[in-house]
Design an enzyme around this catalytic site. Sequence first.
Site, mmCIF file in Angstrom:
data_model
loop_
_atom_site.group_PDB
_atom_site.id
_atom_site.type_symbol
_atom_site.label_atom_id
_atom_site.label_comp_id
_atom_site.label_asym_id
_atom_site.label_seq_id
_atom_site.Cartn_x
_atom_site.Cartn_y
_atom_site.Cartn_z
ATOM 1 N N GLY A 1 0.793 -1.223 0.000
ATOM 2 C CA GLY A 1 0.000 0.000 0.000
ATOM 3 C C GLY A 1 0.822 1.269 0.000
ATOM 4 O O GLY A 1 0.467 2.245 -0.683
ATOM 5 N N SER A 2 1.918 1.289 0.742
ATOM 6 C CA SER A 2 2.734 2.509 0.808
ATOM 7 C C SER A 2 3.341 2.840 -0.552
ATOM 8 O O SER A 2 3.377 4.006 -0.959
ATOM 9 C CB SER A 2 3.841 2.358 1.864
ATOM 10 N N GLY B 1 -1.955 -6.645 0.212
ATOM 11 C CA GLY B 1 -2.339 -8.031 0.419
ATOM 12 C C GLY B 1 -2.462 -8.450 1.866
ATOM 13 O O GLY B 1 -3.355 -9.220 2.225
ATOM 14 N N THR C 1 11.380 -7.862 -11.616
ATOM 15 C CA THR C 1 10.825 -9.205 -11.766
ATOM 16 C C THR C 1 9.604 -9.366 -10.876
ATOM 17 O O THR C 1 9.636 -9.039 -9.691
ATOM 18 C CB THR C 1 11.885 -10.259 -11.387
ATOM 19 N N CYS D 1 2.445 1.842 11.688
ATOM 20 C CA CYS D 1 3.544 2.597 11.081
ATOM 21 C C CYS D 1 4.073 3.689 11.997
ATOM 22 O O CYS D 1 5.135 4.250 11.762
ATOM 23 C CB CYS D 1 3.090 3.208 9.762
#
Length: 394
Positions: free
Chosen positions: A72-73, A201, A238, A326
């Site tokens: 998300g960040s 996720g 990748t 955070c």
Amino acid sequence: MSRLIYLDNAATTKTAPEVVEAMLPYFTEHYGNPSSIYGFAAANKEVITKQRETIANALGAKTNEIYFTAGGSESDNWALKATAEAYEKKGKHIITSKIEHHAILHTCEYLEKRGYEVTYLNVDENGVVDLEELKAAIRPDTILISVMFANNEIGTIQPIKEIGEIAHEHGILFHTDAVQAFGQVPINVDECHIDMLSASGHKLNGPKGIGFLYIRTGVKIRSFVHGGAQERKRRAGTENVPGIVGIGKATERAISTMKERTAKEIELRDYLIERIENEIPYCRLNGDRKKRLPNNVNFSFRFVEGESLLIMLDMKGICASSGSACTSGSLDPSHVLLAIGLPHEIAHGSLRMTLSEEVSKEDLNYVVDNLKAIVENLRKMSPLYEDFVKKQNK
């Protein structure tokens, strides 16, 4: 520790067993690099496309509008920085709110140092953005509005559809940080006029280190990571195939179970709120009572330090938090609680409990019984509480 009750699902969730099972073959069996041309590796490109479809369907989006990131960040940073760069000839003004996640706020500070102007919208006592203030903040040079779908600390859900309508009426791009909301509440990007959306996720029983950014077709933001042609040349590197499989499976699981799962969470959430309000005096529910995430409970307890509360709960096997993971370790009170008007001394006594489908009413009874005793004991040690009681008894 004989008992563990995990009530910090806004910080992270347990990876679901079926998600782990889906991921495992991509570490040891199907480990090819999707960018290679031989069949063994190229098959993984099809696997990635399938997960992209799953996520797009969950949002009412197109498959090619989903871009995988590390979380998300990163998605928030990409949305703001790349938009600022791509649309700087139109203007250098951005609108956000005072209660955003620091991935947004710190990115805005970064942009301000580079000549951009940012308007930080106030919120009401429940943490809701004022739509009239939003309209008044719009200028000819406004290029982006970024308002989170639901707050990670107090759980308040914003009027996203109305914000999106305002943005589009003025020809302004609209981004929403939906890290807490995706998989918890229904989201349709077209109905809400969303141009960009961030998700992660590990907030929905998927793995850590994977997320995505939805970018509506036609939004001309640029590459964020340079070096290769991955993610349609917008995000080099990748691909994290096991992670992508994991977030795809977690999304599928979250969407298919949403109705039943969130109904249970809402019932338990409201039960927990009712017990605390009825049994622990001098407490305040933070966030909107109705327009809040199904699993979020946030209280402030007067005459109590949040850090002491968390330590003593931990000794009883109860995992909770005082706000965003955070900002863990910071001695400053939550910027969200200050923005909704709480004084420092009350904001310091905050407790966030975020539920999951695995939590039971028995667990919550254990939590409240211990919470009552801990708050009472901590208040006995507080000279401020002692003075308050003396004044009340006069």
